[in-house]
Design an enzyme around this catalytic site. Structure first.
Site, PDB file in Angstrom:
ATOM      1  N   GLU A   1       3.536   5.997  -2.427  1.00 13.48           N
ATOM      2  CA  GLU A   1       4.693   6.889  -2.557  1.00 13.48           C
ATOM      3  C   GLU A   1       5.151   6.985  -4.010  1.00 13.48           C
ATOM      4  O   GLU A   1       5.576   8.057  -4.471  1.00 13.48           O
ATOM      5  CB  GLU A   1       5.838   6.418  -1.653  1.00 13.48           C
ATOM      6  CG  GLU A   1       5.506   6.350  -0.161  1.00 13.48           C
ATOM      7  CD  GLU A   1       5.158   7.691   0.464  1.00 13.48           C
ATOM      8  OE1 GLU A   1       5.291   8.737  -0.205  1.00 13.48           O
ATOM      9  OE2 GLU A   1       4.751   7.703   1.648  1.00 13.48           O
TER      10      GLU A   1
ATOM     11  N   SER B   1       0.818  -1.215   0.000  1.00 17.60           N
ATOM     12  CA  SER B   1       0.000   0.000   0.000  1.00 17.60           C
ATOM     13  C   SER B   1       0.850   1.263   0.000  1.00 17.60           C
ATOM     14  O   SER B   1       0.592   2.197  -0.781  1.00 17.60           O
ATOM     15  CB  SER B   1      -0.938   0.001   1.209  1.00 17.60           C
ATOM     16  OG  SER B   1      -0.203   0.037   2.427  1.00 17.60           O
ATOM     17  N   ASP B   2       1.868   1.326   0.864  1.00 19.52           N
ATOM     18  CA  ASP B   2       2.639   2.568   0.935  1.00 19.52           C
ATOM     19  C   ASP B   2       3.605   2.701  -0.236  1.00 19.52           C
ATOM     20  O   ASP B   2       3.873   3.810  -0.696  1.00 19.52           O
ATOM     21  CB  ASP B   2       3.356   2.713   2.276  1.00 19.52           C
ATOM     22  CG  ASP B   2       4.232   1.536   2.648  1.00 19.52           C
ATOM     23  OD1 ASP B   2       4.225   0.526   1.927  1.00 19.52           O
ATOM     24  OD2 ASP B   2       4.929   1.614   3.679  1.00 19.52           O
ATOM     25  N   CYS B   3       4.121   1.586  -0.756  1.00 22.62           N
ATOM     26  CA  CYS B   3       5.005   1.671  -1.930  1.00 22.62           C
ATOM     27  C   CYS B   3       4.230   2.178  -3.137  1.00 22.62           C
ATOM     28  O   CYS B   3       4.724   3.026  -3.899  1.00 22.62           O
ATOM     29  CB  CYS B   3       5.603   0.301  -2.240  1.00 22.62           C
ATOM     30  SG  CYS B   3       6.598  -0.367  -0.898  1.00 22.62           S
TER      31      CYS B   3
END
Length: 750
Positions: A484, A479-481
């Site tokens: 970002e 999710s965060d990759c």
């Protein structure tokens, strides 16, 4: 049968370099024995890093002719600790000068596809699984690799007692000491080497390898130096449970289930390599009594206090007793075993094919190789391809060869670097634009364009439009990759007029995937939404890790998604607008709810409260909450300011992750100081003085060539294991100084 294959032999070293500057050996009482300290080393001028669309592999060139045809790059030299010959730069007095000096250095480390790479080490339990797998499958071990793995393990040996811990900054444990001792012996280390004598003494003081955790006993049994009776059950029959079952493995955290899957196949087969003289000898070295006298079954639950981070519950012990004493001998019929093994192997095959044998990580990768060796045979395509892919995890540095925590950090670090340069106001600077264009090209190439075949059958999360942590080949949505990377793309393509490499539809694909990943709590996890209850932690058999059984809400991941949604809607305000707004609202409520009484947030992927508080304040800022209008934000700023050190910096110990309470490090840290600065500026903290002191500390530690030196370890997973993010020392100081300039101007600080 595959298990008749003889064990691997280590090739004799063909070339060494007598320059002892490259030998890294911790000081110990044994250091006066020079004969053992003159360790073999390779000539570091022979190592080259190849980057093929983000796939990083190290190669050792034997001859001068080969080395002339493939010259070493600046990045090769930097990673290896060699002199880069980069000139001293004009000393920075202002943040802009410091930023440019830092980028002048860091840009030299950008690799041809546009990404950055680095060591992603720290855990000390990874190399043993690989080396044992190489050994039992007859995989040739290059002399260069054998030599440098030994050097790394000796370099990371605890100088006080000769042992090894779970990670490079941890105290010695049975897991670390037994596994790395065995690894060194398999690679040719002499049992009479004083460093090995020290290690053996510590292992014996801890009660020997019978007191190792579950994973240690598994690997030692594979090698044939422990009996399977000592290994608590890992039944593949669990994979036959209906999906609605609360304990079905598909509900577990992805790393846990992808490790348990091949582990259960090997456990069911009770595979052990044939004994040879070395493994017969190891049987007598790693225990405190003769091997033949040990009642291994009585040690299924034996574990050292140095390893027992998450003790097994009475529930798990009861289940294990039932499996050993009732299920296995009385109920487990051959037809059921075959059905379970066949289905487990089918799932292993899907994992291999969905990642082109890169696999999720460096624990299940070697295990999957072993499964393919057992099932398909030593000469099969699956074994050959796995052997090639094992090199994706290996990294060479001035201490030797280590095993990375994944096959790299390529997408993650590249995305953050883009954002840092944009935040520094340099996206349109002609000097840095070519660097950013290459970085954008890399992100374009690495976006995942399709879902997995049989996605539901192999329990994979939707991934179309996502980015992985490392590479597209690895192929796991995070999710965060994804968030970002999407933010980085939008910052360049939409805000700064860069080429439109990633289409509108592909960005919408990323949003579609992110919208599938929110938990009922409003928070976001890492690889997929939470699928099981936290009560599954009662079945945590790993012992050395906490919070490993299911996905959890993370302030870091949640913030990444919230801010990605915010930037996306600036440019595409009508796309799934209601769903995005509702998702953001729920996510921010989770962020507010997760704040602790002292004003901080607990971090699960970086150390620790400093890291998570930076992300949380970024979330709140994205919805208009700041120091002036939010008590929660003011409390968070108070927490940070309370922990600022006398030199203006911040420093937090990894012990915070283990204890759940803030513990300062002995010395301030550049990376954590940058995190705290970013947090305060995201919060709109109005006073310049504490921020100026922090920026002064960051600038004062910059070297004359523009780099910052490595300090303490930066990352963490599962509460107890730390991991390195060496590129953070470039990325976050650049971002922090850029934000400072925007707030307070480019003032003279040094």
């Amino acid at each position: 049968m595959a298990d008749s294959k003889p064990p691997a032999t280590v090739e004799p070293a063909s070339e060494t370099n007598g320059n002892q500057d490259f030998v890294v050996v911790n000081e110990s009482p044994a250091d006066n024995l020079a004969s053992f300290l003159a360790s073999e080393i390779t000539d570091y001028r022979g190592w080259r890093l190849r980057d093929e669309r983000g796939r990083n592999t190290w190669h050792y060139l034997e001859t001068e002719e080969q080395r002339k045809e493939w010259p070493q790059t600046i990045s090769d030299k930097y990673f290896l600790g060699l002199d880069t010959d980069l000139p001293a730069l004009e000393p920075a007095k202002k943040p802009t000068q410091s930023i440019n000096n830092g980028l002048s250095f860091f840009s030299k480390l950008q690799l041809p596809p546009g990404n950055w790479a680095c060591e992603y080490g720290g855990p000390l339990f990874l190399l043993p699984g690989l080396v044992i797998t190489w050994y039992v499958t007859g995989t040739p071990i290059p002399a260069s690799h054998s030599t440098e793995i030994k050097n790394y393990l000796f370099a990371r040996q605890n100088p006080e007692d000769g042992g090894w811990g779970l990670h490079i900054e941890a105290e010695s444990s049975v897991f670390g000491t037994a596994m790395n001792y065995v690894t060194l012996r398999l690679l040719g280390a002499d049992e009479d080497d004083p460093r090995m004598i020290m290690a053996r003494a510590t292992l014996h003081r801890f009660g020997g390898a019978v007191n190792g955790p579950h994973w240690a006993k598994f690997w030692l049994s594979v090698l044939g130096v422990c009996e399977w009776d000592a290994v608590n059950p890992v039944p593949p029959e669990l994979w036959l449970l209906p999906d609605w079952t609360p304990i079905a493995p598909w509900r577990w955290w992805i790393h846990m289930r992808q490790v348990f899957l091949p582990m259960s196949f090997v456990y069911s087969k009770k595979f052990s390599a044939p004994l040879d003289p070395l493994t017969r000898q190891l049987r007598e070295e790693i225990y405190t009594q003769s091997y033949s006298s040990i009642n291994f079954a009585s040690h299924r639950n034996s574990i050292s206090e140095h390893d027992n981070f998450h003790p097994k519950t009475w529930i798990l012990n009861t289940i294990n007793w039932g499996l050993v004493n009732i299920w296995n001998p009385l109920i487990r019929v051959k037809s059921l075993v075959k059905k379970a093994e066949d289905w487990a192997y089918e799932l292993i095959k899907m994992e291999d094919e969905n990642t082109d044998y890169a696999n999720l990580g460096p624990v299940n990768g070697p295990m999957n190789l072993l499964c393919c060796y057992i099932h398909d045979g030593p000469d099969s395509y699956s074994v050959r391809r796995h052997r090639e892919r094992m090199h994706d995890f290996l990294w060479v540095k001035n201490e030797g060869m280590l095993m990375n925590g994944t096959n790299g950090v390529q997408t993650w670090d590249t995305s953050f670097l883009i954002q840092a340069v944009v935040d520094a106001g340099l996206a349109k600077d002609p000097k840095w634009k070519p660097m950013l264009e290459k970085a954008l090209e890399f992100l374009e190439d690495q976006q995942i364009r399709e879902n997995c075949p049989k996605q539901d059958v192999c329990y994979r999360q939707r991934r179309k439009g996502a980015w992985a942590f490392s590479t597209r080949d690895q192929g796991y949505t995070v999710s965060d990759c994804t968030s970002e990377a999407l933010k980085a793309v939008l910052m360049l393509q939409k805000a700064n007029g860069y080429p439109q490499l990633i289409s509108e539809q592909r960005m919408k694909d990323a949003i579609d995937t992110l919208l599938t990943m929110q938990n009922a709590s409003g928070g976001f996890s890492s690889y997929e939404p939470t699928r099981g209850s936290e009560y599954l932690e009662y079945l945590n058999a790993a012992e050395v890790f906490g919070r490993i059984m299911v996905e959890y809400d993370y302030p870091e991941c949640t913030t990444a998604v919230v801010t990605a949604f915010s930037i996306f809607t600036n440019y595409y305000p009508d796309y799934r607008r209601n769903e995005i707004e509702k998702s953001k609202e729920r996510a921010v409520k989770y962020i507010r709810r997760a704040q602790r009484k002292d004003g901080s947030w607990y971090g699960s992927w970086g150390i620790c409260f400093t890291y998570a508080t930076m992300f949380a304040l970024e979330s709140l800022a994205s919805v208009g909450e700041n120091f002036m209008n939010s008590e929660k934000v003011r409390n968070a700023c108070g927490f940070l300011l309370l922990n600022q050190m006398d030199d203006g910096g911040w420093g937090e110990s990894y012990k915070s992750c283990e204890t759940g309470s803030y513990i300062p490090s002995i010395r301030s840290q550049v990376v954590q100081t940058a995190w705290a600065c970013i947090a305060l500026m995201e919060a709109g903290f109005p006073e310049r003085e504490p921020l100026e002191r922090a920026i002064r500390m960051i600038m004062s530690r910059q070297q004359s060539n523009g780099e910052w030196l490595q300090e303490n370890i930066e990352g963490v997973f599962n509460k107890s294991c730390m991991i390195s993010y060496p590129n953070y020392k470039f990325i976050f100081p650049i971002k922090a100084m850029g934000m400072f300039i925007e707030r307070f101007g480019d003032i003279e600080i040094l």
